[in-house]
Design an enzyme around this catalytic site. Sequence first.
Site, PDB file in Angstrom:
ATOM      1  N   HIS A  69       0.848  -1.180   0.000  1.00  0.00           N
ATOM      2  CA  HIS A  69       0.000   0.000   0.000  1.00  0.00           C
ATOM      3  C   HIS A  69       0.883   1.229   0.000  1.00  0.00           C
ATOM      4  O   HIS A  69       1.943   1.221   0.618  1.00  0.00           O
ATOM      5  CB  HIS A  69      -0.906   0.002   1.250  1.00  0.00           C
ATOM      6  N   ASP A 129      -8.068  -5.077   0.240  1.00  0.00           N
ATOM      7  CA  ASP A 129      -8.568  -5.849  -0.895  1.00  0.00           C
ATOM      8  C   ASP A 129      -8.239  -7.325  -0.817  1.00  0.00           C
ATOM      9  O   ASP A 129      -8.797  -8.134  -1.552  1.00  0.00           O
ATOM     10  CB  ASP A 129      -7.991  -5.283  -2.197  1.00  0.00           C
TER      11      ASP A 129
HETATM   12  N1  ACO Z   1       4.159  -7.728  -4.709  1.00  0.00           N
HETATM   13  C1  ACO Z   1       5.511  -7.722  -4.888  1.00  0.00           C
HETATM   14  N2  ACO Z   1       6.283  -6.633  -4.758  1.00  0.00           N
HETATM   15  C2  ACO Z   1       5.677  -5.485  -4.453  1.00  0.00           C
HETATM   16  C3  ACO Z   1       4.271  -5.401  -4.251  1.00  0.00           C
HETATM   17  C4  ACO Z   1       3.514  -6.573  -4.391  1.00  0.00           C
HETATM   18  N3  ACO Z   1       2.189  -6.556  -4.216  1.00  0.00           N
HETATM   19  N4  ACO Z   1       3.927  -4.126  -3.949  1.00  0.00           N
HETATM   20  C5  ACO Z   1       5.070  -3.427  -3.970  1.00  0.00           C
HETATM   21  N5  ACO Z   1       6.115  -4.234  -4.269  1.00  0.00           N
HETATM   22  C6  ACO Z   1       7.541  -3.849  -4.327  1.00  0.00           C
HETATM   23  C7  ACO Z   1       7.821  -3.040  -5.589  1.00  0.00           C
HETATM   24  O1  ACO Z   1       8.284  -3.870  -6.645  1.00  0.00           O
HETATM   25  C8  ACO Z   1       8.896  -2.095  -5.112  1.00  0.00           C
HETATM   26  O2  ACO Z   1      10.125  -2.784  -5.113  1.00  0.00           O
HETATM   27  P1  ACO Z   1      11.509  -1.997  -5.379  1.00  0.00           P
HETATM   28  O3  ACO Z   1      11.653  -1.050  -4.221  1.00  0.00           O
HETATM   29  O4  ACO Z   1      12.527  -3.080  -5.394  1.00  0.00           O
HETATM   30  O5  ACO Z   1      11.342  -1.296  -6.684  1.00  0.00           O
HETATM   31  C9  ACO Z   1       8.527  -1.810  -3.653  1.00  0.00           C
HETATM   32  O6  ACO Z   1       7.773  -2.961  -3.235  1.00  0.00           O
HETATM   33  C10 ACO Z   1       7.688  -0.561  -3.471  1.00  0.00           C
HETATM   34  O7  ACO Z   1       6.554  -0.666  -4.304  1.00  0.00           O
HETATM   35  P2  ACO Z   1       5.944   0.546  -5.146  1.00  0.00           P
HETATM   36  O8  ACO Z   1       5.139   0.005  -6.295  1.00  0.00           O
HETATM   37  O9  ACO Z   1       7.029   1.524  -5.476  1.00  0.00           O
HETATM   38  O10 ACO Z   1       4.999   1.176  -4.051  1.00  0.00           O
HETATM   39  P3  ACO Z   1       3.793   2.116  -4.323  1.00  0.00           P
HETATM   40  O11 ACO Z   1       3.502   2.807  -3.059  1.00  0.00           O
HETATM   41  O12 ACO Z   1       3.995   2.936  -5.540  1.00  0.00           O
HETATM   42  O13 ACO Z   1       2.603   1.078  -4.723  1.00  0.00           O
HETATM   43  C11 ACO Z   1       0.778  -0.398  -4.611  1.00  0.00           C
HETATM   44  C12 ACO Z   1       1.632   0.653  -3.880  1.00  0.00           C
HETATM   45  C13 ACO Z   1       0.348   0.132  -6.022  1.00  0.00           C
HETATM   46  C14 ACO Z   1      -0.501  -0.656  -3.834  1.00  0.00           C
HETATM   47  C15 ACO Z   1       1.593  -1.695  -4.773  1.00  0.00           C
HETATM   48  O14 ACO Z   1       1.973  -2.187  -3.489  1.00  0.00           O
HETATM   49  C16 ACO Z   1       0.866  -2.775  -5.557  1.00  0.00           C
HETATM   50  O15 ACO Z   1       0.914  -2.774  -6.797  1.00  0.00           O
HETATM   51  N6  ACO Z   1       0.147  -3.716  -4.847  1.00  0.00           N
HETATM   52  C17 ACO Z   1      -0.639  -4.709  -5.498  1.00  0.00           C
HETATM   53  C18 ACO Z   1      -1.949  -4.105  -5.952  1.00  0.00           C
HETATM   54  C19 ACO Z   1      -2.898  -3.854  -4.795  1.00  0.00           C
HETATM   55  O16 ACO Z   1      -3.094  -4.709  -3.932  1.00  0.00           O
HETATM   56  N7  ACO Z   1      -3.522  -2.670  -4.820  1.00  0.00           N
HETATM   57  C20 ACO Z   1      -4.527  -2.293  -3.813  1.00  0.00           C
HETATM   58  C21 ACO Z   1      -4.072  -1.136  -3.006  1.00  0.00           C
HETATM   59  S1  ACO Z   1      -5.257  -0.815  -1.733  1.00  0.00           S
HETATM   60  C22 ACO Z   1      -6.475   0.064  -2.443  1.00  0.00           C
HETATM   61  O17 ACO Z   1      -6.321   0.723  -3.435  1.00  0.00           O
HETATM   62  C23 ACO Z   1      -7.766   0.023  -1.780  1.00  0.00           C
END
Ligand code: ACO
Length: 427
Positions: free
Chosen positions: A305, A362
């Site tokens: 998140h 979620d």
């Molecule tokens: N699985 C594996 N790796 C992940 C995940 C995941 N679900 N989420 C983040 N990471 C990793 C990224 O690859 C990144 O790695 P790095 O630092 O080596 O590049 C690091 O963790 C940080 O992730 P970001 O994408 O930069 O974080 P951001 O804050 O931009 O994204 C997000 C948050 C979009 C929710 C992300 O965690 C994700 O895509 N999760 C899966 C989708 C999801 O569950 N979305 C629902 C969010 S809740 C809502 O909207 C109600």
Amino acid sequence: MKRFAKFTIDGKTVELPIIEGTCGPDVVDIRNLYQETGLFSFDPGFTSTASCFSNITYIDGDKGVLLYRGYPIEDLVEKCDFLEVAFLLMYGELPNFSQKESFEQSISHHTLVHEQLRSFYQGFRRDAHPMAIMVGVVGALSAFYHDSLDIYDPAQREVASHRLIAKMPTIAAMAFNYSRGRPLPYPQNGLTYAQNFLKMMFAIPSETYQINPVIAKAMDIIFILHADHEQNASTSTVRLAGSSQANPFACIASGIAALWGPAHGGANEAVINMLKQIGTKANISEFIERAKNKNDSFRLMGFGHRVYKNYDPRARIMRKACHDVFKHLKIDDPLLEIALELEEFAIKDPYFIEKKLYPNVDFYSGIIFRALGIPPSMFTVIFSVARTIGWVAQWNEMIADPGQKIGRPRQLYSGNVKRKIEDNRTS
Ligand code: ACO
């Protein structure tokens, strides 16, 4: 005492005021940065930028805290129903008895949609994604309710807000029934918000529909948990659209569009698809390895998140609600088994620990919806029904703010410098 941050560039130092909120990080006020230095700040994805003052929702992502108007989400779920929470978000305080009664009356008074709006549905393909229908129909409300479009009249803003909160369940349930080829439902005003929604979703005219109190309670909890979440992508979209003085129905339609994406509200649908793809518990470790592999685009959906770097408090409540529903309905769903084990694996894995990736709301909501017989395409629709109060409260807060300006981010241009069109460009 006033505090300032000092910013020095090319020998010139400017003082940027620090503004304090009631909780959470203070902010550096950079509104004069360009005027003083000729520089913009650069913050794609707004990871370090506060875009507004807000009194509505507070999140402490490191501690896993969520407050609506100062009340912890756990207490609200335990002691209030959705419409009380909606009143709180909109007006700032929990309602007393008569306020509650008149709010409920107003909402139930507005649950019907204009009969002509119902014929809109015939224009959609039966297999249209219900979120596509939501964006279209909610946007179209502005073509029907001309008496609540003056955003500078507080009474009209209030009527538009009540209309949106009241009509969303009706519009959503109509989209669902349309896709099934069933008659479009009508609301029943003697029921609670959650009961009415369930009845419109599942009742058919030829049978008596019994509302299951455990399911109605779970739906009420789902609505409360999704009601607001400060300046997320869809809420910021509503605010940005509203900042141009667009009408509230158009603004909420823009929020629905933003919510649709799998990185935001579409994630619960993606969780179910992922659990199905994993298939059996034996495959969990393979998928965890894939999620950790930088060369693989696969991510664990329902994990991570932007704000929560701890267990999402909503996920904890949802997890419990999920168990209650499964126990009550005596459901044995292999996907829940996979989800529980996946969570256990992931939260112990060094990659997820280091990156502070925990289950978000979620992760469990899709599993409950599945148990209730709600298809994945409706998951985000239900989220949009619940989030409407948050969008509406945030939109009202913005319009009432005398310092409100049109939202207009700047950019770091990285395209061509000025150039000429070549005379021989067609040869
Ligand atoms: N699985 C594996 N790796 C992940 C995940 C995941 N679900 N989420 C983040 N990471 C990793 C990224 O690859 C990144 O790695 P790095 O630092 O080596 O590049 C690091 O963790 C940080 O992730 P970001 O994408 O930069 O974080 P951001 O804050 O931009 O994204 C997000 C948050 C979009 C929710 C992300 O965690 C994700 O895509 N999760 C899966 C989708 C999801 O569950 N979305 C629902 C969010 S809740 C809502 O909207 C109600």
